[in-house]
Design a protein around this motif. Structure first.
Motif, PDB file in Angstrom:
ATOM      1  N   GLY A 197       0.817  -1.205   0.000  1.00 38.51           N
ATOM      2  CA  GLY A 197       0.000   0.000   0.000  1.00 38.51           C
ATOM      3  C   GLY A 197       0.852   1.257   0.000  1.00 38.51           C
ATOM      4  O   GLY A 197       0.591   2.202  -0.764  1.00 38.51           O
ATOM      5  N   LEU A 198       1.884   1.270   0.839  1.00 38.85           N
ATOM      6  CA  LEU A 198       2.793   2.416   0.870  1.00 38.85           C
ATOM      7  C   LEU A 198       3.600   2.489  -0.424  1.00 38.85           C
ATOM      8  O   LEU A 198       3.880   3.585  -0.932  1.00 38.85           O
ATOM      9  N   GLY A 199       3.960   1.332  -0.967  1.00 40.75           N
ATOM     10  CA  GLY A 199       4.666   1.302  -2.248  1.00 40.75           C
ATOM     11  C   GLY A 199       3.819   1.881  -3.365  1.00 40.75           C
ATOM     12  O   GLY A 199       4.322   2.626  -4.223  1.00 40.75           O
ATOM     13  N   LEU A 200       2.519   1.577  -3.366  1.00 37.90           N
ATOM     14  CA  LEU A 200       1.613   2.105  -4.390  1.00 37.90           C
ATOM     15  C   LEU A 200       1.429   3.614  -4.238  1.00 37.90           C
ATOM     16  O   LEU A 200       1.419   4.356  -5.235  1.00 37.90           O
ATOM     17  N   LEU A 201       1.289   4.077  -2.997  1.00 39.22           N
ATOM     18  CA  LEU A 201       1.090   5.502  -2.753  1.00 39.22           C
ATOM     19  C   LEU A 201       2.309   6.309  -3.180  1.00 39.22           C
ATOM     20  O   LEU A 201       2.190   7.329  -3.872  1.00 39.22           O
ATOM     21  N   THR A 202       3.487   5.847  -2.781  1.00 37.06           N
ATOM     22  CA  THR A 202       4.712   6.550  -3.177  1.00 37.06           C
ATOM     23  C   THR A 202       5.004   6.358  -4.667  1.00 37.06           C
ATOM     24  O   THR A 202       5.604   7.221  -5.302  1.00 37.06           O
ATOM     25  N   GLY A 203       4.576   5.221  -5.212  1.00 38.28           N
ATOM     26  CA  GLY A 203       4.733   4.990  -6.648  1.00 38.28           C
ATOM     27  C   GLY A 203       3.902   5.960  -7.471  1.00 38.28           C
ATOM     28  O   GLY A 203       4.327   6.395  -8.549  1.00 38.28           O
ATOM     29  N   LEU A 204       2.732   6.310  -6.962  1.00 36.61           N
ATOM     30  CA  LEU A 204       1.875   7.281  -7.650  1.00 36.61           C
ATOM     31  C   LEU A 204       2.585   8.623  -7.799  1.00 36.61           C
ATOM     32  O   LEU A 204       2.472   9.287  -8.840  1.00 36.61           O
ATOM     33  N   VAL A 205       3.344   9.018  -6.774  1.00 37.36           N
ATOM     34  CA  VAL A 205       4.067  10.296  -6.805  1.00 37.36           C
ATOM     35  C   VAL A 205       5.066  10.326  -7.961  1.00 37.36           C
ATOM     36  O   VAL A 205       5.305  11.369  -8.574  1.00 37.36           O
ATOM     37  N   GLN A 206       5.648   9.166  -8.287  1.00 37.86           N
ATOM     38  CA  GLN A 206       6.645   9.086  -9.350  1.00 37.86           C
ATOM     39  C   GLN A 206       6.059   9.382 -10.734  1.00 37.86           C
ATOM     40  O   GLN A 206       6.799   9.678 -11.670  1.00 37.86           O
ATOM     41  N   PHE A 207       4.737   9.319 -10.866  1.00 41.74           N
ATOM     42  CA  PHE A 207       4.094   9.539 -12.162  1.00 41.74           C
ATOM     43  C   PHE A 207       3.421  10.910 -12.249  1.00 41.74           C
ATOM     44  O   PHE A 207       2.760  11.208 -13.243  1.00 41.74           O
ATOM     45  N   ILE A 208       3.586  11.738 -11.207  1.00 43.09           N
ATOM     46  CA  ILE A 208       2.998  13.076 -11.211  1.00 43.09           C
ATOM     47  C   ILE A 208       4.093  14.106 -11.483  1.00 43.09           C
ATOM     48  O   ILE A 208       5.042  14.210 -10.695  1.00 43.09           O
ATOM     49  N   PRO A 209       4.012  14.822 -12.608  1.00 38.36           N
ATOM     50  CA  PRO A 209       5.058  15.807 -12.938  1.00 38.36           C
ATOM     51  C   PRO A 209       5.304  16.782 -11.785  1.00 38.36           C
ATOM     52  O   PRO A 209       4.384  17.146 -11.065  1.00 38.36           O
ATOM     53  N   ILE A 210       6.521  17.218 -11.641  1.00 38.70           N
ATOM     54  CA  ILE A 210       7.017  18.106 -10.586  1.00 38.70           C
ATOM     55  C   ILE A 210       7.126  17.359  -9.261  1.00 38.70           C
ATOM     56  O   ILE A 210       8.206  17.314  -8.643  1.00 38.70           O
ATOM     57  N   LEU A 211       6.013  16.755  -8.811  1.00 41.88           N
ATOM     58  CA  LEU A 211       6.069  16.001  -7.549  1.00 41.88           C
ATOM     59  C   LEU A 211       7.053  14.841  -7.634  1.00 41.88           C
ATOM     60  O   LEU A 211       7.644  14.451  -6.626  1.00 41.88           O
TER      61      LEU A 211
END
Length: 245
Positions: A197-211
């Motif tokens: 779950g934490l891996g998915l949440l932090t993984g989402l950040v990797q696909f958001i530009p700037i963030l």
């Protein structure tokens, strides 16, 4: 779920500390410089390779050859940029895991868990095994996903690959300095759903530009907060159970 969001929110707040800002910046600079140098030599060949992987034959009836060539080159260039950004972020994460985890652990432990005993159950070999295996699986999954990005499935597989990379890359190191060998084994083999779950949440950040520029340090901090909290709770529970016997 509350523990996941608590760890993530604490990690996000820590990003604004001056010491953390420097830790955030230099792995990105090193990774960016490395891949920019590599990109100079592989940019054109990689565009040709990418366009060969994508089936453009269905467009042949709509455009003549010169227009189709421009379209495929443009799409290949866009994908090249996306892959370059992913490589920079992943390389920065690896640099973070290898060289700055200890500093981040000290930062979190001193401020949030000053009484948590360090039992140093982890090892350099154990850390390298987790890092190398994470990189290999991530590269394989990303290679499988690349040809399917235009149909949506590839993006989903890439997202799952990032989640795997995150939890595999940082969960062991986050515990290695404070947990004993026994505690490491127990904590890494239990509550896997929360780690994912934490891996998915932090993984989402990797696909958001700037963030995604903050992703390497944010991910490391989030797993440190999450794992040290788990270790602290585990020891409190073990101590309570022992006192009742």
């Amino acid at each position: 779920m509350i523990q996941i969001f608590n760890a993530f929110s604490l990690a996000f707040r820590n990003l604004f500390n001056l010491k953390i800002l420097w830790i955030l910046v230099w792995p990105l600079l090193v990774a960016s410089l490395f891949w920019l140098i590599v990109g100079v030599f592989i940019w054109t060949p990689s565009i040709e390779w990418i366009t060969e992987l994508i089936p453009f034959t269905f467009m042949e009836n709509w455009f003549d050859e010169s227009v189709l060539l421009k379209i495929t080159d443009s799409i290949g260039g866009i994908l090249n940029v996306i892959i370059l950004v992913i490589l920079v972020i992943v390389t920065a994460m690896i640099i973070t895991a290898l060289f700055v985890m200890s500093s981040l652990i000290d930062f979190v432990a001193k401020r949030y868990y000053p009484l948590l005993e360090r039992k140093n159950g982890g090892s350099l070999v154990g850390s390298l095994i987790h890092i190398i295996s994470a990189i290999i699986v991530f590269i394989v999954l990303l290679g499988i996903a690349l040809p399917f990005w235009f149909v949506g499935v590839g993006i989903l597989v890439s997202f799952l690959a990032a989640a795997y990379l995150n939890q595999r890359l940082f969960s062991y190191d986050a515990l290695s300095e404070h947990a004993s060998k026994e505690e490491l084994e127990i904590l890494l083999t239990t509550n896997k759903l929360s780690l994912w779950g934490l891996g998915l949440l932090t993984g989402l950040v990797q696909f958001i530009p700037i963030l995604n520029l903050f992703a390497p340090t944010l991910t490391a901090l989030a797993f440190i907060h999450f794992e040290l909290a788990r270790l602290d709770n585990y020891r409190r529970k073990s101590s309570f159970d022992s006192s009742r016997e």
